[in-house]
Motif scaffolding. Structure first.
Motif, PDB file in Angstrom:
ATOM      1  N   ASP A 180       0.823  -1.215   0.000  1.00  0.00           N
ATOM      2  CA  ASP A 180       0.000   0.000   0.000  1.00  0.00           C
ATOM      3  C   ASP A 180       0.856   1.262   0.000  1.00  0.00           C
ATOM      4  O   ASP A 180       0.353   2.363   0.214  1.00  0.00           O
ATOM      5  CB  ASP A 180      -0.975   0.022   1.182  1.00  0.00           C
ATOM      6  CG  ASP A 180      -0.277   0.134   2.529  1.00  0.00           C
ATOM      7  OD1 ASP A 180       0.969   0.225   2.556  1.00  0.00           O
ATOM      8  OD2 ASP A 180      -0.981   0.138   3.562  1.00  0.00           O
ATOM      9  N   GLY A 181       2.161   1.093  -0.195  1.00  0.00           N
ATOM     10  CA  GLY A 181       3.037   2.251  -0.269  1.00  0.00           C
ATOM     11  C   GLY A 181       3.573   2.728   1.066  1.00  0.00           C
ATOM     12  O   GLY A 181       4.400   3.651   1.106  1.00  0.00           O
ATOM     13  N   LEU A 208      -4.129   0.474  -8.391  1.00  0.00           N
ATOM     14  CA  LEU A 208      -2.823   1.096  -8.214  1.00  0.00           C
ATOM     15  C   LEU A 208      -2.803   1.973  -6.963  1.00  0.00           C
ATOM     16  O   LEU A 208      -3.833   2.510  -6.541  1.00  0.00           O
ATOM     17  CB  LEU A 208      -2.464   1.939  -9.437  1.00  0.00           C
ATOM     18  CG  LEU A 208      -2.161   1.163 -10.718  1.00  0.00           C
ATOM     19  CD1 LEU A 208      -1.936   2.128 -11.875  1.00  0.00           C
ATOM     20  CD2 LEU A 208      -0.948   0.263 -10.536  1.00  0.00           C
ATOM     21  N   VAL A 209      -1.627   2.108  -6.389  1.00  0.00           N
ATOM     22  CA  VAL A 209      -1.435   2.885  -5.170  1.00  0.00           C
ATOM     23  C   VAL A 209      -0.864   4.256  -5.513  1.00  0.00           C
ATOM     24  O   VAL A 209       0.064   4.373  -6.330  1.00  0.00           O
ATOM     25  CB  VAL A 209      -0.487   2.150  -4.202  1.00  0.00           C
ATOM     26  CG1 VAL A 209      -0.132   3.028  -3.007  1.00  0.00           C
ATOM     27  CG2 VAL A 209      -1.121   0.846  -3.734  1.00  0.00           C
ATOM     28  N   ASP A 210      -1.433   5.259  -4.871  1.00  0.00           N
ATOM     29  CA  ASP A 210      -0.953   6.640  -5.027  1.00  0.00           C
ATOM     30  C   ASP A 210      -0.890   7.024  -6.507  1.00  0.00           C
ATOM     31  O   ASP A 210      -1.860   6.846  -7.227  1.00  0.00           O
ATOM     32  CB  ASP A 210       0.392   6.823  -4.331  1.00  0.00           C
ATOM     33  CG  ASP A 210       0.293   6.617  -2.828  1.00  0.00           C
ATOM     34  OD1 ASP A 210      -0.802   6.857  -2.274  1.00  0.00           O
ATOM     35  OD2 ASP A 210       1.293   6.218  -2.202  1.00  0.00           O
ATOM     36  N   ASP A 211       0.270   7.511  -6.970  1.00  0.00           N
ATOM     37  CA  ASP A 211       0.365   7.972  -8.363  1.00  0.00           C
ATOM     38  C   ASP A 211       1.105   6.973  -9.257  1.00  0.00           C
ATOM     39  O   ASP A 211       1.621   7.340 -10.312  1.00  0.00           O
ATOM     40  CB  ASP A 211       1.043   9.338  -8.434  1.00  0.00           C
ATOM     41  CG  ASP A 211       2.443   9.334  -7.809  1.00  0.00           C
ATOM     42  OD1 ASP A 211       2.809   8.323  -7.189  1.00  0.00           O
ATOM     43  OD2 ASP A 211       3.151  10.354  -7.943  1.00  0.00           O
ATOM     44  N   ASP A 212       1.174   5.711  -8.839  1.00  0.00           N
ATOM     45  CA  ASP A 212       1.731   4.692  -9.727  1.00  0.00           C
ATOM     46  C   ASP A 212       0.896   4.633 -11.006  1.00  0.00           C
ATOM     47  O   ASP A 212      -0.323   4.871 -10.978  1.00  0.00           O
ATOM     48  CB  ASP A 212       1.746   3.328  -9.039  1.00  0.00           C
ATOM     49  CG  ASP A 212       2.835   3.243  -7.970  1.00  0.00           C
ATOM     50  OD1 ASP A 212       3.630   4.191  -7.850  1.00  0.00           O
ATOM     51  OD2 ASP A 212       2.873   2.227  -7.242  1.00  0.00           O
ATOM     52  N   VAL A 261       4.706   2.770 -16.008  1.00  0.00           N
ATOM     53  CA  VAL A 261       5.273   4.087 -16.289  1.00  0.00           C
ATOM     54  C   VAL A 261       5.863   4.672 -15.015  1.00  0.00           C
ATOM     55  O   VAL A 261       6.891   5.349 -15.027  1.00  0.00           O
ATOM     56  CB  VAL A 261       4.198   5.032 -16.866  1.00  0.00           C
ATOM     57  CG1 VAL A 261       4.764   6.424 -17.107  1.00  0.00           C
ATOM     58  CG2 VAL A 261       3.628   4.448 -18.150  1.00  0.00           C
ATOM     59  N   LYS A 262       5.198   4.375 -13.889  1.00  0.00           N
ATOM     60  CA  LYS A 262       5.661   4.850 -12.586  1.00  0.00           C
ATOM     61  C   LYS A 262       5.325   3.798 -11.545  1.00  0.00           C
ATOM     62  O   LYS A 262       4.241   3.224 -11.565  1.00  0.00           O
ATOM     63  CB  LYS A 262       5.012   6.189 -12.241  1.00  0.00           C
ATOM     64  CG  LYS A 262       5.604   6.853 -11.008  1.00  0.00           C
ATOM     65  CD  LYS A 262       5.047   8.251 -10.826  1.00  0.00           C
ATOM     66  CE  LYS A 262       5.718   8.944  -9.637  1.00  0.00           C
ATOM     67  NZ  LYS A 262       5.162  10.308  -9.434  1.00  0.00           N
ATOM     68  N   GLY A 263       6.267   3.545 -10.647  1.00  0.00           N
ATOM     69  CA  GLY A 263       6.051   2.536  -9.614  1.00  0.00           C
ATOM     70  C   GLY A 263       6.770   1.244  -9.954  1.00  0.00           C
ATOM     71  O   GLY A 263       7.191   1.011 -11.093  1.00  0.00           O
ATOM     72  N   ALA A 264       6.919   0.371  -8.944  1.00  0.00           N
ATOM     73  CA  ALA A 264       7.631  -0.897  -9.105  1.00  0.00           C
ATOM     74  C   ALA A 264       6.663  -2.001  -9.492  1.00  0.00           C
ATOM     75  O   ALA A 264       5.685  -2.262  -8.791  1.00  0.00           O
ATOM     76  CB  ALA A 264       8.355  -1.267  -7.810  1.00  0.00           C
TER      77      ALA A 264
END
Length: 360
Positions: A130-131, A243-247, A275-278
């Motif tokens: 959850d980040g 997706l979590v947050d801005d991933d 594009v963003k995130g793991a």
């Protein structure tokens, strides 16, 4: 005859001379004291004997180390010494003064007490990504195999005898790629009024574990309906859930439809990239959409014209077959229609012979 004086006795000195005469007798038998380790694990060692002592001498009680008894007994506490091999209470503490006599042997046996057995297990846990960092303060405590007691984040537990157990647990994990992280016991003390008494306990420490699981994400290809226009159509739109947050994810959607007869066609997600995130923090699932094609709502006029031929009469029978198709919509061709019936006409005499094609 006369008065008897012993060494260190006091006597009154007057004005007359005093003459003291040594008195001699048989020398007293030497006295000894034997120390026995009495190990609780039944290990046998020779006793430690202190000899050459005199009857009624005072003797300072020795420690285990002073007797050379150095084998560790991790689960037992040494209480002191007893004159009984099977004793359970210590009669003499280390450093105590005892008086020895020659009435029998002088034996001292080490008295041991089983330490309370503590098992301290740090808390652990897992959850989907959850980040944020996952931690798990506190621990479970069992005493002598009893029911586990949950101890909270402050880590403090007070025993009935007033001993205070304080445990610090530290650990943190945020990402799936971190793997299993130890939620470790980094500090453990047992005190009573500021004095360390942890040696009175048998202590087992168990670290906990912390783990982040991949979070479920769904990429859904959107569905779309088209009106037939003779052209192939595709629809690359999709939605992402989980997706979590801005991933951010970019996905590829593949699907194509041209004719109403093909409906429905799967509109499929075939690939994705982050594009963003793991990417390792997620478990991605694809859900298909559908593409459908409906007939055109614009009126189409189809003209079917039978073939014609003109011949000079010669007494023979002639036959004309087949037809031509034309459409007001260029996207509808002869392949889009089916003719039921016989597109054929025959004649022998001089005359006009209609093929007889009708709308029915």
């Amino acid at each position: 005859s006369g008065d008897t004086y012993y060494p260190k006795d006091k006597l009154h000195i007057g004005t007359e001379d005093i003459i003291l005469y040594a008195q001699w007798g048989d020398a007293p038998a030497a006295v000894s004291v034997s120390y026995h380790a009495n190990y609780p694990d039944s290990t046998t060692v020779d006793p430690y004997v202190v000899g050459g002592l005199r009857n009624n001498d005072q003797h300072t009680v020795l420690s285990l180390e002073g007797c050379g008894f150095t084998k560790a007994q991790a689960d037992y506490e040494f209480l002191g010494w007893s004159t009984s091999e099977s004793g359970t209470e210590a009669e003499y503490a280390v450093g105590a003064q005892i008086r020895l006599d020659n009435n029998g042997e002088n034996h001292l046996y080490a008295i041991w007490k089983a330490k309370p057995v503590l098992v301290i297990t740090a808390n652990g846990g897992s959850r989907p990504y959850d980040g944020t960092a996952l931690t798990a303060d506190g621990y479970k405590l069992t005493v002598n195999g009893g029911t586990a007691v949950e101890v909270g984040a402050d880590g403090v537990y007070t025993f009935a005898n007033g001993d205070v157990l304080t445990v610090v647990v530290e650990g943190s994990v945020t990402n799936v790629a971190d793997g299993e992280i130890a939620n470790a016991i980094t500090s453990l003390t047992i005190t009573n009024q500021g004095e360390d008494v942890s040696g009175a306990y048998s202590i087992t420490r168990n670290n906990g574990t912390l783990k982040i699981d991949p979070k479920a994400v769904t990429i859904t290809a959107k569905s779309k309906e088209f009106e037939y226009d003779g052209q192939p159509h595709s629809y690359s739109s999709y939605s992402v859930n989980g997706l979590v947050d801005d991933d951010e994810i970019s996905a590829t959607v593949t699907g194509s439809i041209t004719y109403p007869s093909e409906s429905p066609v799967a509109n499929q997600v075939t690939a994705h990239t982050f594009v963003k995130g793991a990417a390792s923090n997620y478990a991605v699932e694809y859900v298909d959409g559908t593409l459908t094609m409906v007939p055109s709502t614009t009126e189409v006029t189809v003209t079917i014209t039978g073939h014609t031929d003109t011949r000079t009469y010669n007494g023979r029978e002639y036959t004309v077959t087949g037809y031509d198709v034309s459409s007001s919509n260029p996207f509808y061709t002869e392949a889009d229609f089916r003719f039921n019936g016989t597109a054929s006409v025959s004649g022998t005499d001089a005359d006009s012979y209609p093929m007889g094609l009708t709308e029915d």
